[in-house]
Design an enzyme around this catalytic site. Structure first.
Site, PDB file in Angstrom:
ATOM      1  CG  HIS A  84      43.322  36.086  46.483  1.00 12.57           C
ATOM      2  ND1 HIS A  84      42.418  36.066  45.797  1.00 12.57           N
ATOM      3  CD2 HIS A  84      44.828  35.979  46.148  1.00 12.57           C
ATOM      4  CE1 HIS A  84      43.417  37.356  44.586  1.00 12.57           C
ATOM      5  NE2 HIS A  84      44.682  37.135  45.490  1.00 12.57           N
ATOM      6  CG  ASP A 221      39.120  36.368  45.568  1.00 14.27           C
ATOM      7  OD1 ASP A 221      39.562  36.806  47.238  1.00 14.27           O
ATOM      8  OD2 ASP A 221      39.662  35.796  45.088  1.00 14.27           O
ATOM      9  CB  SER A 643      44.901  40.760  43.940  1.00 12.69           C
ATOM     10  OG  SER A 643      45.227  39.443  43.365  1.00 12.69           O
TER      11      SER A 643
HETATM   12  N1  ARG Z   1      44.407  33.694  40.309  1.00  7.97           N
HETATM   13  C1  ARG Z   1      44.968  34.576  41.719  1.00  7.97           C
HETATM   14  C2  ARG Z   1      45.762  34.977  41.634  1.00  7.97           C
HETATM   15  O1  ARG Z   1      46.951  34.731  41.098  1.00  7.97           O
HETATM   16  C3  ARG Z   1      43.566  34.517  42.688  1.00  7.97           C
HETATM   17  C4  ARG Z   1      44.971  33.242  43.609  1.00  7.97           C
HETATM   18  C5  ARG Z   1      43.685  32.980  44.874  1.00  7.97           C
HETATM   19  N2  ARG Z   1      43.106  31.747  44.842  1.00  7.97           N
HETATM   20  C6  ARG Z   1      43.302  30.478  44.978  1.00  7.97           C
HETATM   21  N3  ARG Z   1      41.792  29.715  44.410  1.00  7.97           N
HETATM   22  N4  ARG Z   1      43.985  29.532  44.857  1.00  7.97           N
HETATM   23  O2  ARG Z   1      46.603  35.590  42.808  1.00  7.97           O
HETATM   24  N1  ASP Z   2      45.208  37.121  41.307  1.00 15.66           N
HETATM   25  C1  ASP Z   2      46.336  38.388  41.144  1.00 15.66           C
HETATM   26  C2  ASP Z   2      46.968  38.096  42.755  1.00 15.66           C
HETATM   27  O1  ASP Z   2      47.063  38.240  43.747  1.00 15.66           O
HETATM   28  C3  ASP Z   2      45.796  38.980  40.411  1.00 15.66           C
HETATM   29  C4  ASP Z   2      46.529  39.170  38.730  1.00 15.66           C
HETATM   30  O2  ASP Z   2      47.605  37.969  38.803  1.00 15.66           O
HETATM   31  O3  ASP Z   2      45.868  38.898  38.067  1.00 15.66           O
HETATM   32  O4  ASP Z   2      46.886  39.043  42.484  1.00 15.66           O
END
Ligand code: ARG
Ligand code: ASP
Length: 708
Positions: A84, A221, A643
């Protein structure tokens, strides 16, 4: 002032070394935590983590792009980050003929690696407490404006001095603890960063937004890049003559496997936290800000989802937009739940009461009331700002209209218009724009705006327009029928003569009138109040430290995250999200097969993975149970920006890649609960398995160093 703070901070370290796993620590001060880290299993020294004299782990960690972390895994500049985080680059290289998002991408030689203009990575050269330098010339009693000016001038002078060598050096001065301390961060930034590999999205984004922020998780990921430098190993713009960058340090990869209880250490760039805010700040988030923003996004997501389900084309057009809207939407829901469950407002109120009693008659008397007062004044303006950004600013056609309007530039007496730029912007916009979604969203969010924002906080323009149209529906009808921005050919045909028409266009006008109102009526007030808040927090922050120290309240202080390099440590551990439920800390390929469903987009895995599973053709990547490990959770304190961060074991070797947190623990930006807060990491063995068995790019292993 600096000395006072240092005494306070070190006193803390001495009294309360062993606290729970909360904390995002400054690498240059990690000697203050190293005893605790070692007690919890870490076998290296503080110098191994951060050193300016020798290569240390920090030299293998980079700020990737604008808000992710990456790590070096070979002496030839090979870098690992999340799928991502590389998503934008992978998408840019994708077309109908080469859909790397769908099929994945693997360079089979250096020559096949793909350049990414605009993408950069930064290594931290050093960080340093520069409070004395930055506050030089500041005298107590000076106004806040004077202080701001002094800080700005001293910072600029210092930055100029430390970056004068050039060669990709870049520096920032960051305020820590609300400006009680200032740190210099000196980076070396590399600009030639090429895409090496990415799994298909059905692996890299497996589970999509359905599984996002959730455990158990089975997302692969990751993506891989390579940093290039000139022949002297210095940063250089993209050139065929560039050679792979030779890092001072890179991670060895541990394939030994991980177990519950193992020590874990995350080294990365957490973006933003608010651990020390006043109860009123939390109350706004919990009761007002988050719920309203969640509601507005639910409306938009329902509309997107409806149309995306009807058409393959629309599904692709809105996949990235949907993910962006959905990500914070889901996080806020977890956050509200977490804050409620932790009774954070109440706990903070009790703390503030006791603090006030202690502060009576002293330096910190009245500071909590002052903060509460500012929040009270700020609240309606914050509310108006939240609505403005989650309604008006989300109308795609209006945003686009404004970006075209900005291409008209008055030069002396002639008007110019950059039509090439307009054509390029139009190309990008219309490729991913679907009118029915934009229009329905407009109606949905503007109706909420109408209902929920008090009249005093609505622009006159809005009231007049609504009165003349009679309803939001009619207004939408006008914009989406009459605006020239519904039609790409009209945009491409624009010339410098059309300035007035573009300005008067209903889409441009809508955006522009709100923007003018925001700049005139809202922003000046929020800016002033936020400055006052900042000032009061500077005292309250210091007050909290003195109070806890003198009253022997065990509270570990670390500066709020601000996208600077931090150390978080903890251990692999399951959790209980609810009564009667317990989650174990690791997942395997078996779980992927349990979720596999060709009819559900998020769970439709590549046939190749099914075949491998059927024959158990796992190569060397299975664990003791005979399955391939996929993800694990741990107690490290992380946030957005972490991330792609390396997850490191007790010996300093790479065991995984951080990419998320569990939903029930997303309040950790405000309050950390060691019982519930877990970061989610990708097991490095699933990365290797995917490179090997899905990408068949195992030639990359030759440059990596494995430890068994
Ligand atoms: N929750 C994670 C973060 O805040 C991953 C986000 C990307 N993935 C998604 N399915 N939108 O960034
Ligand atoms: N998914 C988040 C990021 O993209 C990480 C988090 O918020 O725990 O940095």
């Amino acid at each position: 002032m600096k000395r006072k703070l240092i005494i306070i901070i070190s006193a803390f370290m001495a009294i309360f070394t062993a606290s729970a796993d909360e904390g995002m620590w400054l690498p240059s001060l990690i000697s203050q935590r190293i005893a605790d880290m070692q007690e919890k299993g870490f076998r290296l020294s503080a110098e191994d983590i951060y050193s300016v004299n020798q290569a240390s782990l920090k030299d293998a960690v980079v700020l990737f792009g604008r808000g992710c972390t990456g790590e070096l895994i070979s002496p030839e500049g090979l870098l690992l980050t999340n799928h991502h985080c590389g998503y934008g680059q992978i998408q840019k290289h994708s077309s109908v003929e080469h859909d790397y998002l769908k099929d994945g991408f693997w360079a089979m030689s250096r020559a096949e690696e793909l350049p990414n203009p605009g993408l950069s990575v930064s290594f931290l050269e050093r960080m340093e407490d520069v409070t004395d330098i930055i506050l030089k010339g500041y005298e107590p009693g000076m106004s806040e404006d004077q202080r701001v000016e002094i800080v700005r001038n001293n910072s600029n002078a210092l930055i100029d001095e430390v970056t004068k060598e050039g060669k990709g050096l870049r520096a920032t001065v960051e305020a820590l603890y609300y400006g009680n301390q200032y740190f210099l961060f000196l980076y070396r930034q590399y600009e030639d960063v090429r895409l090496v590999g990415a799994p298909p999205s059905s692996i890299g984004k497996f589970g999509g937004d359905t599984d996002n922020w959730m455990w158990p998780r089975h997302t692969g990921d990751f993506s891989m890049f390579r940093i290039y430098a000139d022949k002297d190993n210095n940063p250089a713009p993209y050139s065929e003559d560039n050679v792979p960058y030779r890092p001072k340090k890179y991670f060895r990869i541990s394939t030994k496997g991980v177990q519950e209880g193992d020590f874990t250490f995350i080294y990365g760039f957490p973006g933003s936290t608010k651990e020390y805010i006043h109860s009123e700040g939390v109350r706004y988030i919990e009761e007002i800000g988050d719920p309203h923003k969640i509601n507005l996004r639910t409306l938009r997501l329902d509309i997107m989802n409806k149309y995306q389900a009807q058409s393959q084309k629309v599904r692709i057009q809105y996949s990235s937009k949907n993910a962006n809207v959905s990500n914070a939407w889901k996080k806020w829901q977890g956050e509200v739940k977490g804050i409620k469950k932790m009774k954070t407002v109440q706990t903070k109120q009790e703390f503030e009461k006791a603090f006030d009693r202690w502060a009576q008659g002293g330096e910190f008397a009245g500071v909590t009331d002052k903060i509460a007062g500012i929040y009270k004044e700020l609240e309606p303006y914050q509310f108006a700002t939240d609505y403005y950004s989650e309604t008006v600013r989300t109308v795609e056609i209006a945003n686009f209209a404004m970006s075209i309007a900005r291409l008209f530039v008055q030069e002396d007496s002639t008007m110019t218009f950059d039509s090439a730029k307009a054509a390029a912007l139009a190309e990008a916009f219309y490729k991913d724009w679907y009118l029915p979604i934009d229009k329905e969203s407009f109606v949905a969010v503007m109706n909420e705006y109408d209902k929920n924002v008090p009249a005093d906080f609505k622009p006159e323009y809005y009231k007049e327009k609504l009165a003349s149209y009679g309803s939001i529906d009619a207004w939408a009808e006008n914009i989406f029928t009459n605006s020239i921005f519904t039609d790409q050919s009209k945009v491409v045909a624009l010339t410098a003569e059309d300035k007035d028409m573009v300005t008067a266009d209903p889409a441009t006008e809508f955006f522009n009138e709100f923007l003018k109102w925001y700049y005139a009526d809202i922003l000046p007030v929020t800016t002033r109040l936020n400055q006052e808040l900042q000032l009061a927090y500077r005292d309250y922050m210091r007050g909290q430290m003195v109070y806890c120290r003198t009253q022997r309240i065990p509270k570990a202080f670390y500066p709020d995250a601000n996208l600077t390099l931090r150390v978080a440590y903890g251990h692999i551990k399951g959790y209980s999200p609810a009564d009667g439920v317990y989650y174990t800390p690791s997942s395997t390929i078996k779980g992927i097969m349990e979720k596999d469903n060709p009819d559900i987009f998020d769970y439709n895995i590549p046939q190749r993975l099914r075949d491998i599973y059927a024959t158990k053709d796992y190569g060397r990547w299975a664990d003791a149970s005979g399955e391939v490990p996929v993800c694990f959770i741990a107690t490290n304190h992380t946030t957005g920006g972490n991330s792609g961060s390396p997850v490191i074991n007790a010996d300093g070797d790479l065991i995984g890649l951080n990419f998320d947190r569990v939903w029930e623990g997303t309040m950790s930006d405000i309050v950390f609960d060691p019982e519930i807060c877990r970061n989610i990491a990708l097991d490095v063995r699933y990365v290797l398995f995917t490179i090997d068995k899905i990408g068949e790019a195992d030639y990359l292993f030759e440059e990596m160093t494995f430890t068994e």
